[in-house]
Design a protein around this motif. Structure first.
Motif, mmCIF file in Angstrom:
data_model
loop_
_atom_site.group_PDB
_atom_site.id
_atom_site.type_symbol
_atom_site.label_atom_id
_atom_site.label_comp_id
_atom_site.label_asym_id
_atom_site.label_seq_id
_atom_site.Cartn_x
_atom_site.Cartn_y
_atom_site.Cartn_z
ATOM 1 N N GLY A 171 63.327 -11.999 22.067
ATOM 2 C CA GLY A 171 62.159 -11.209 22.415
ATOM 3 C C GLY A 171 61.245 -10.948 21.239
ATOM 4 O O GLY A 171 60.637 -9.879 21.128
ATOM 5 N N ALA A 172 61.141 -11.926 20.331
ATOM 6 C CA ALA A 172 60.352 -11.743 19.121
ATOM 7 C C ALA A 172 59.520 -12.979 18.829
ATOM 8 O O ALA A 172 59.759 -14.058 19.375
ATOM 9 C CB ALA A 172 61.273 -11.452 17.941
ATOM 10 N N GLN A 173 58.552 -12.841 17.936
ATOM 11 C CA GLN A 173 57.734 -13.953 17.483
ATOM 12 C C GLN A 173 58.283 -14.559 16.197
ATOM 13 O O GLN A 173 58.109 -15.740 15.924
ATOM 14 C CB GLN A 173 56.292 -13.505 17.256
ATOM 15 N N GLN A 174 58.978 -13.725 15.406
ATOM 16 C CA GLN A 174 59.562 -14.201 14.163
ATOM 17 C C GLN A 174 60.486 -13.126 13.595
ATOM 18 O O GLN A 174 60.558 -12.007 14.108
ATOM 19 C CB GLN A 174 58.481 -14.542 13.135
ATOM 20 N N PHE A 175 61.202 -13.486 12.514
ATOM 21 C CA PHE A 175 62.027 -12.532 11.786
ATOM 22 C C PHE A 175 61.371 -12.235 10.447
ATOM 23 O O PHE A 175 60.624 -13.063 9.904
ATOM 24 C CB PHE A 175 63.431 -13.101 11.556
ATOM 25 N N THR A 176 61.645 -11.062 9.919
ATOM 26 C CA THR A 176 61.071 -10.644 8.642
ATOM 27 C C THR A 176 62.173 -10.055 7.762
ATOM 28 O O THR A 176 63.302 -9.837 8.217
ATOM 29 C CB THR A 176 59.975 -9.577 8.849
ATOM 30 N N SER A 177 61.840 -9.791 6.504
ATOM 31 C CA SER A 177 62.802 -9.166 5.595
ATOM 32 C C SER A 177 63.004 -7.700 5.992
ATOM 33 O O SER A 177 62.204 -7.129 6.737
ATOM 34 C CB SER A 177 62.307 -9.263 4.151
ATOM 35 N N VAL A 178 64.073 -7.113 5.477
ATOM 36 C CA VAL A 178 64.452 -5.740 5.843
ATOM 37 C C VAL A 178 64.198 -4.785 4.685
ATOM 38 O O VAL A 178 64.490 -5.104 3.530
ATOM 39 C CB VAL A 178 65.949 -5.671 6.217
ATOM 40 N N LYS A 179 63.665 -3.608 4.987
ATOM 41 C CA LYS A 179 63.550 -2.533 4.009
ATOM 42 C C LYS A 179 64.695 -1.559 4.287
ATOM 43 O O LYS A 179 64.649 -0.788 5.251
ATOM 44 C CB LYS A 179 62.200 -1.834 4.128
ATOM 45 N N ALA A 180 65.727 -1.636 3.457
ATOM 46 C CA ALA A 180 66.947 -0.860 3.697
ATOM 47 C C ALA A 180 66.673 0.631 3.809
ATOM 48 O O ALA A 180 67.336 1.343 4.580
ATOM 49 C CB ALA A 180 67.958 -1.137 2.588
ATOM 50 N N GLY A 181 65.693 1.128 3.066
ATOM 51 C CA GLY A 181 65.400 2.556 3.079
ATOM 52 C C GLY A 181 64.983 3.079 4.440
ATOM 53 O O GLY A 181 65.163 4.270 4.733
ATOM 54 N N GLU A 182 64.446 2.188 5.289
ATOM 55 C CA GLU A 182 64.001 2.616 6.616
ATOM 56 C C GLU A 182 65.168 3.084 7.489
ATOM 57 O O GLU A 182 64.972 3.837 8.440
ATOM 58 C CB GLU A 182 63.263 1.471 7.306
ATOM 59 N N TYR A 183 66.373 2.629 7.174
ATOM 60 C CA TYR A 183 67.536 2.951 8.001
ATOM 61 C C TYR A 183 68.211 4.259 7.599
ATOM 62 O O TYR A 183 69.210 4.658 8.195
ATOM 63 C CB TYR A 183 68.520 1.784 7.988
ATOM 64 N N LYS A 184 67.661 4.943 6.593
ATOM 65 C CA LYS A 184 68.186 6.265 6.216
ATOM 66 C C LYS A 184 68.034 7.258 7.363
ATOM 67 O O LYS A 184 68.870 8.136 7.557
ATOM 68 C CB LYS A 184 67.460 6.784 4.972
ATOM 69 N N LYS A 185 66.949 7.116 8.129
ATOM 70 C CA LYS A 185 66.733 7.994 9.280
ATOM 71 C C LYS A 185 67.843 7.805 10.307
ATOM 72 O O LYS A 185 68.356 8.777 10.884
ATOM 73 C CB LYS A 185 65.369 7.691 9.918
ATOM 74 N N ILE A 186 68.246 6.547 10.521
ATOM 75 C CA ILE A 186 69.326 6.261 11.464
ATOM 76 C C ILE A 186 70.626 6.889 10.967
ATOM 77 O O ILE A 186 71.388 7.469 11.748
ATOM 78 C CB ILE A 186 69.501 4.737 11.633
ATOM 79 N N GLU A 187 70.873 6.774 9.679
ATOM 80 C CA GLU A 187 72.085 7.374 9.110
ATOM 81 C C GLU A 187 72.079 8.892 9.299
ATOM 82 O O GLU A 187 73.102 9.494 9.669
ATOM 83 C CB GLU A 187 72.193 7.041 7.629
ATOM 84 N N GLN A 188 70.936 9.535 9.067
ATOM 85 C CA GLN A 188 70.842 10.988 9.215
ATOM 86 C C GLN A 188 71.139 11.424 10.644
ATOM 87 O O GLN A 188 71.917 12.358 10.873
ATOM 88 C CB GLN A 188 69.444 11.468 8.802
ATOM 89 N N VAL A 189 70.530 10.728 11.618
ATOM 90 C CA VAL A 189 70.762 11.084 13.015
ATOM 91 C C VAL A 189 72.210 10.797 13.394
ATOM 92 O O VAL A 189 72.842 11.572 14.136
ATOM 93 C CB VAL A 189 69.789 10.327 13.940
ATOM 94 N N GLY A 190 72.753 9.689 12.901
ATOM 95 C CA GLY A 190 74.146 9.350 13.168
ATOM 96 C C GLY A 190 75.095 10.424 12.680
ATOM 97 O O GLY A 190 76.088 10.764 13.366
#
Length: 324
Positions: free
Chosen positions: A298-317
């Motif tokens: 369901g995408a047009q392409q893949f891109t690199s990841v910014k690890a810092g963006e997932y800190k929010k997921i860790e906090q909610v988890g």
């Protein structure tokens, strides 16, 4: 017997006795008596020990039906094998927790995780590499859906989620980012606790497809699903608009990503992790095989990841007890 005849017979016997000692060997030297026949036979070849070929084992959280997953990751395995020149094998897992466990133990080298499971796996395997995400994953969404006979109407703002109190409600997998973690977070901000649903607890369907089917059937009044799967179900006709409808879309958050083991370079050669990332990020719809993969993602392409963006997921988890 005359003396001359006795001497001739003795000389002939001596020659017969010495003959084996002067037979030529294969190497140009002499062989001892009795071994001439053996040295003319070639020695049997020694079987070389079989060399095990290193296999890149890929996996994915089972967020959709197995038939689609097998088709998608079979294509991914073939494409990565072609681009990287290594054998790639897709290894299915039974549930989200099994994917995290297989990555932790090293039984899977590269896994397509949701945001929550990706963070869980990263924390359990120091040095794990966030390889790539889809173009839609930096800003991902969940949608709340309802059975059309439930009486639930479109919600105008987040506070409106309070109307779900007392309703039969289901999440997807307990470890799903888009089917449980973030929907539960937005519900809690609206003052809705898990115990507020009918029966004192929500359901957990196990996958987004199952959530849509259960709400559509009327088994549940409402549920929360991955927006990408919801749209795909509408296009395919699996979701019937006359029976199930979207009532609210969440704010955005980061979600899915490819996570790789920290030892890929040691196992496959220096620079392999970078080559793997470059291969995935290079996929484009202009290539027929890559187009099929991207369509299933369901995408047009893949891109690199910014690890810092997932800190929010860790906090909610951590807030809801899925990360300790």
């Amino acid at each position: 017997m005359p003396a001359r005849e006795r001497w001739t017979a003795a000389l002939a016997g001596l020659c017969l006795t010495l003959l084996p000692a002067v037979l030529p060997a294969q190497n140009g030297g002499l062989v001892p008596p009795g071994l001439a026949q053996q040295t003319t036979q070639p020695k049997p070849a020694q079987a070389k020990p079989a060399q095990s070929k290193t296999v890149l084992r890929i996996g994915a959280i089972p967020d959709q039906n197995p038939e689609k997953l097998n088709r998608l990751y079979g294509l991914v395995a073939d494409e990565l094998g072609r681009q990287l020149g290594v054998k790639v094998s897709y290894v299915p897992v039974t549930d989200y927790a099994a994917a995290v466990s297989a990555f932790r133990t090293g039984n899977l080298d590269l896994v397509w995780f949701g945001g929550l499971t990706g963070v869980q796996a990263s924390l359990q395997k120091p040095g794990a590499q966030m390889i790539a995400q889809r173009d839609i994953d930096a800003q991902f969404y969940s949608v709340f859906i309802a059975n059309t006979r439930s009486g639930l109407k479109p919600i105008q703002n987040q506070k409106g989620l309070a109307v779900l109190k007392g309703k039969r409600f289901t999440f997807g997998s307990e470890s799903s980012t888009s089917g449980r973690l973030m929907p539960q977070y937005f519900l809690s901000q609206a003052g809705v606790k898990l115990g507020d649903f009918a029966g004192g607890a929500p359901g957990f369907s196990g996958s987004h497809d199952a959530t849509i089917a259960l709400v559509q059937s009327g088994a549940y009044d409402a549920g929360a699903v991955n927006e990408q799967v919801w749209k795909s179900s509408l296009r395919s006709g699996k979701a019937n608009r006359s029976k199930v409808t979207q009532i609210w879309r969440t704010p955005s958050y980061p979600d899915y990503l490819w996570l790789g083991q920290p030892n890929l370079d040691q196992r496959f050669g220096k620079g392999f992790t970078a080559k793997l990332r470059a291969a995935i990020v290079s996929w484009r719809p202009s290539d027929a095989e890559q187009k099929r993969i991207l369509e299933l993602f369901g995408a047009q392409q893949f891109t690199s990841v910014k690890a810092g963006e997932y800190k929010k997921i860790e906090q909610v988890g951590r807030q809801i007890g899925k990360i300790r």
